[in-house]
Enzyme design. Structure first.
Site, short mmCIF file in Angstrom:
data_model
loop_
_atom_site.label_atom_id
_atom_site.label_comp_id
_atom_site.label_asym_id
_atom_site.label_seq_id
_atom_site.Cartn_x
_atom_site.Cartn_y
_atom_site.Cartn_z
CG HIS A 377 -1.87 -0.85 1.21
ND1 HIS A 377 -3.28 -0.79 0.87
CD2 HIS A 377 -2.03 -2.22 1.71
CE1 HIS A 377 -3.93 -1.97 1.06
NE2 HIS A 377 -3.12 -2.85 1.59
CE LYS A 569 -6.55 13.82 0.16
NZ LYS A 569 -6.74 12.47 -0.62
NE ARG A 570 -3.18 10.37 10.01
CZ ARG A 570 -2.95 9.43 10.73
NH1 ARG A 570 -3.53 8.48 11.24
NH2 ARG A 570 -1.90 9.61 11.44
CE LYS A 575 -2.50 10.89 2.74
NZ LYS A 575 -3.18 10.12 2.00
CB THR A 677 -10.03 4.89 -0.63
OG1 THR A 677 -9.42 5.24 0.68
CG2 THR A 677 -9.76 3.62 -1.21
CE LYS A 681 -13.96 5.99 1.47
NZ LYS A 681 -12.95 5.91 2.74
#
Ligand code: F58
Length: 836
Positions: A377, A569-570, A575, A677, A681
């Site tokens: 992952h 998100k984290r 990111k 992911t 969504k």
């Protein structure tokens, strides 16, 4: 939730005399059951019952009905030779259970009736539930989506994990900073788990090994451990959607093998006597928050081996009880390793087969390899798990011996295949010997599994080219891709009931179990005015709902007419929440420069937790809140720009977020996000994506059409090239440019009451390192956001794009992903469960 109301066969259900209080599904019977549970489980009467008592009474009512189906599932399984799947994962982020269980049983509206007759409101009872936060983020939530799909596809399976007493910390924001408080999901007890004290296994640690010859003169090894811990099973049921299959999530809780060390107790050393008990229980005390430096955490290694050993012992027990030979274990069992956290399974399975069940090494190796599959992952090299050899030897001396033996044989095989390059041999070795010695868990997982997969097309390609390149060259056939997916039950039907109802009104409700096949039928409504109008009204209602949550939590008033631009998100530098923030500051700057500038009003919403030890991520949270403070309190920004940070992002809090988004921010540096992911969504709920060519964004863009996706930024290849050519972020910060102005505002302390030091580490990273290439991507990102603005002004065009996004997201259902695992890796088939 009218979707289930319209279609639920239970609508016609009449209370029959034969309906049992524990299994009946009519509102009348459920009402009786709820009262029974309130009286006899909670020990309450309505007069004294708290909301939690009512919630528990309803939850037990639902649980009985699920257990009824589970009994049929287990009887079918024990009486058959069917192959089953075990999903081994250190994390399962399953979210609140009541709502999804009601949906699975098809009794959502009936339960609403039943509790209403008792003077209760279902929404309030749903809100009472505290979720088990047994995961950090994407990886744990993926595991939960996969359990949902396994059961819905009627595949027999078990999730095996850890019963953490404290899950992921709760996040509070104090003065703009993240403050962690401990998660207490078990404080009021949980109705969803069934403790099974009789299903328990002993796991050993430490000590030493001895060699001996058995009665047949065969070489054997005996492990004399220093400590032993008992793992006790706690089961949570996982019902499939509108099918009878009910699978289990089995979580192991650590206990002392003896309650007290009697010898110590007898001599009066009371505290020493309880020490062992406390030390044993520590193993499952707390979930490790995703951290920069995971290595060297002895307890984490113990956690991993603990839950893997319990799970494998349990699987062997069941296999033998079904009357099967352990030599056929792989014929009836597939085990998937969710990242390297359970990869000690390779050594533990060998140990159980060879040491404890007397199976010869080569046979044991075949069984192990044929059973195990490994999912990677991550592409971040720092996240690849490795354990210092001395630590590993002191915790798992026998496993280390086994790993060294696996390695010896494996490296022989590599050489036998003609590999002579010592560098390559050193790279694939299970032991890193470049400096201090380490056991490399990803290498162990690769060697011990028959299949290795990445979680998005680009990710799998990068694994092959880069991270696991040497293994790919050795065993190209082992590699395959299974792009992630998310469950439409939780992420559309439960989270966005109005949209679900509109969709069902046009294409029927089969999409809930087969999104891939049915969602494309929505395309034909993309231009229909009435459908578009309904679509927009639903989005608006969802935005109003989120606006009211925002107001309740932060006091900030946001306008549901503005563009909801969301990144949840984290918090991690790769990111790039701070890239989003630089754009926010650019908008602020533009409005300040020219209060009449024509830009679309926006509400930019962030949420996410930072690892407690990740200083930069915590500073990013502080900067978001500091910018929010300035922007939200500046009258020039009224009706034009708002910034919100929602605290404590978890499954429960996420559910109202995705349906309310107009724009989904998926802006990681290309080549860093394995899949993502959240991107799925959002898109499933009608948000358009602004994103880089990273992870599953690439496949989402291909699916929805490039004209329905806002693309910007460097590609993974360009990122690599730039780096190799000596990337200089300063080149992008031209004097007089918008970027220079934006950075200047932060650097001069505009968002920190004039204190230029507070955000210095961020400025320093932008200008001098910029590992994640924000400077290079800033202008293309802003240009792309201008295109977003333009598109948003054209309501019809935007709505059409939104509908097409949803219509084309069918293949991002976790059902598709699980079907692929079932066919390509596990070789398992569905089994129909009938209720007798
Ligand atoms: C995530 N990994 C990936 N790890 O970052 C994301 O791209 C992907 O979509 C998701 O897995 C599912 O495949 C992730 O969430 C963790 O949380 C680990 C937990 C244990 C410590 C190291 C990180």
């Amino acid at each position: 939730m009218k979707t289930s109301k319209a279609k639920s066969p239970s609508r016609q259900r009449k209370p029959s005399v034969r309906e049992d209080t524990r299994t009946g599904l009519s509102p009348e019977v459920m009402k009786r059951a709820i009262m029974d549970n309130l009286n006899f489980i909670q020990g309450r009467v309505p007069l004294t019952a708290t909301r939690n008592d009512w919630y528990m009474a309803l939850a037990y009512t639902v649980r009985d009905r699920i257990l009824h189906r589970w009994m049929e599932t287990i009887e079918t399984y024990m009486g058959s030779k069917e192959k089953s799947v075990s999903y081994l994962s250190a994390e399962f982020l399953i979210g609140p259970q009541l709502g999804s269980n009601l949906l699975s049983l098809g009794i959502y509206e009936d339960a609403r009736d039943a509790v209403a007759q008792l003077g209760q409101n279902l929404d309030k009872l749903l809100d009472q539930e505290e979720e088990p936060g047994l995961g950090n983020g994407g990886l744990g939530r993926l595991a939960a989506c996969y359990l949902d799909s396994l059961a819905t596809l009627e595949i027999l399976g078990v999730g095996y994990g850890i019963h953490y007493e404290f899950g992921i910390f709760d996040q509070e924001i104090h003065d703009g900073w993240q403050v962690e408080t401990s998660d207490k999901w078990l404080r009021l007890g949980t109705p969803w788990e069934v403790p099974r004290p009789e299903i328990a296994f002993v796991v050993h640690f430490g000590g030493h090994t001895e060699q001996y010859a058995d009665e047949n003169g065969r070489f054997k090894v005996r492990w004399i451990p220093a400590r032993s811990v008992r793992g006790v099973a706690h089961d949570i049921t996982v019902p499939g959607y509108r099918v009878n299959t009910v699978n289990l999530l089995r979580l192991w809780k650590a206990e002392a093998t003896e309650s007290f060390d009697l010898e110590a107790f007898n001599v009066g050393e009371y505290y020493r006597a309880v020490e062992d008990k406390v030390a044993s229980e520590n193993i499952t005390k707390v979930l490790y928050p995703r951290d920069e430096a995971l290595q060297g955490k002895r307890l984490r290694l113990e956690q991993q081996c603990f839950f893997v050993s319990c799970s494998l012992q349990d699987l062997f027990r069941v296999h033998l009880r079904r009357g099967d030979d352990l030599r056929d274990f792989h014929v009836s069992n597939a085990i998937q390793l969710n990242d390297t956290h359970p990869s000690i399974a390779v050594a533990e399975m060998m140990r159980l087969l060879v040491d404890e069940h007397d199976i010869e090494w080569d046979t044991a190796w075949d069984i192990t390899q044929n059973t195990l599959g490994y999912t990677n992952h991550t592409l971040l090299p720092e996240a690849l798990e490795k354990w210092p050899l001395p630590l590993f030897a002191s915790v798992l001396p026998r496993h280390l011996e086994i790993i060294l033996e696996i390695n010896r044989r494996f490296l022989d095989e590599v050489r036998a295949r003609g590999v002579t390059d010592n560098g390559r041999i050193a790279r694939v070795s299970l032991i890193d010997e470049t400096g201090e010695r380490y056991v490399r868990m990803a290498n162990l997982a690769c060697v011990g599994s028959h299949a290795i997969n990445g979680v998005a097309a680009l990710h799998t390609e990068l694994l092959k080219q880069d991270v696991l390149h040497d293994f790919y060259e050795l065993f190209p056939d082992k590699f395959l891709n299974v792009t992630n997916g998310v469950t439409p039950r939780r992420w559309v039907l439960l989270s966005n009931p109005q949209l679900a109802e509109l969709i069902t009104s046009r294409i029927g409700d089969k999409w809930i179990r087969d999104m891939e096949r049915h969602f494309p039928k929505l395309e034909r409504f993309a231009d229909e005015a009435e459908f578009q109008d309904k679509w927009r009204r639903i989005k608006y209602a969802n935005k109003k709902k989120l606006a009211s949550i925002i107001r309740g939590q932060t006091g900030i008033v946001v306008d549901a007419e503005s563009l909801f631009d969301i990144q949840v998100k984290r918090i991690h530098e790769y990111k790039r929440q701070h890239l989003n923030l630089l754009h926010v500051i650019a908008l602020y700057h533009r409005i300040k420069q020219n209060p009449r500038v024509d830009i679309v009003p926006r509400t930019v919403i962030f949420a996410g937790k930072a690892a407690p030890g990740y200083v930069m991520a915590k500073l990013i949270i502080k900067l978001i809140n500091s910018v929010a403070d300035v922007v939200n309190n500046d009258p020039d920004m009224d009706g034009r720009l708002k910034v919100v940070f929602l605290s404590d992002f978890n499954v429960k809090n996420a559910q109202p977020v995705y349906p309310a988004a107009d724009l989904s921010e998926q802006i990681s540096t290309a080549g860093k996000e394995a899949s993502g992911t959240g991107n799925m969504k959002f898109s499933m709920n009608g948000a358009l994506t602004v994103g880089t060519l990273d992870g599953a964004n690439i496949e989402i863009r291909e699916a929805v059409g490039e004209e329905n996706f806002f693309l910007f930024g460097l590609t993974a290849t360009e990122v690599k090239e730039f780096k190799s050519q000596g990337y200089d972020p300063m080149r992008y910060v031209e004097p007089g440019s918008e970027l220079a102005a934006v950075i200047d505002l932060v650097a001069r302390g505009h968002f920190s009451n004039g204190d230029p030091r507070l955000f210095m580490p961020l400025i320093d990273s932008f200008l001098h390192h910029d590992e994640y290439m924000l400077m290079a991507d800033f202008q293309p990102y802003c240009d792309c956001q201008d295109r977003v603005d333009k598109a948003y002004r054209d309501e019809e065009r935007w709505t059409r794009m939104s509908i097409l996004n949803v219509a084309r997201m069918g293949s991002f259902s976790s059902d598709r992903a699980i079907r692929e695992y079932a066919e390509k890796i596990w070789n398992v088939k569905p089994v129909k469960i009938r209720i007798k």
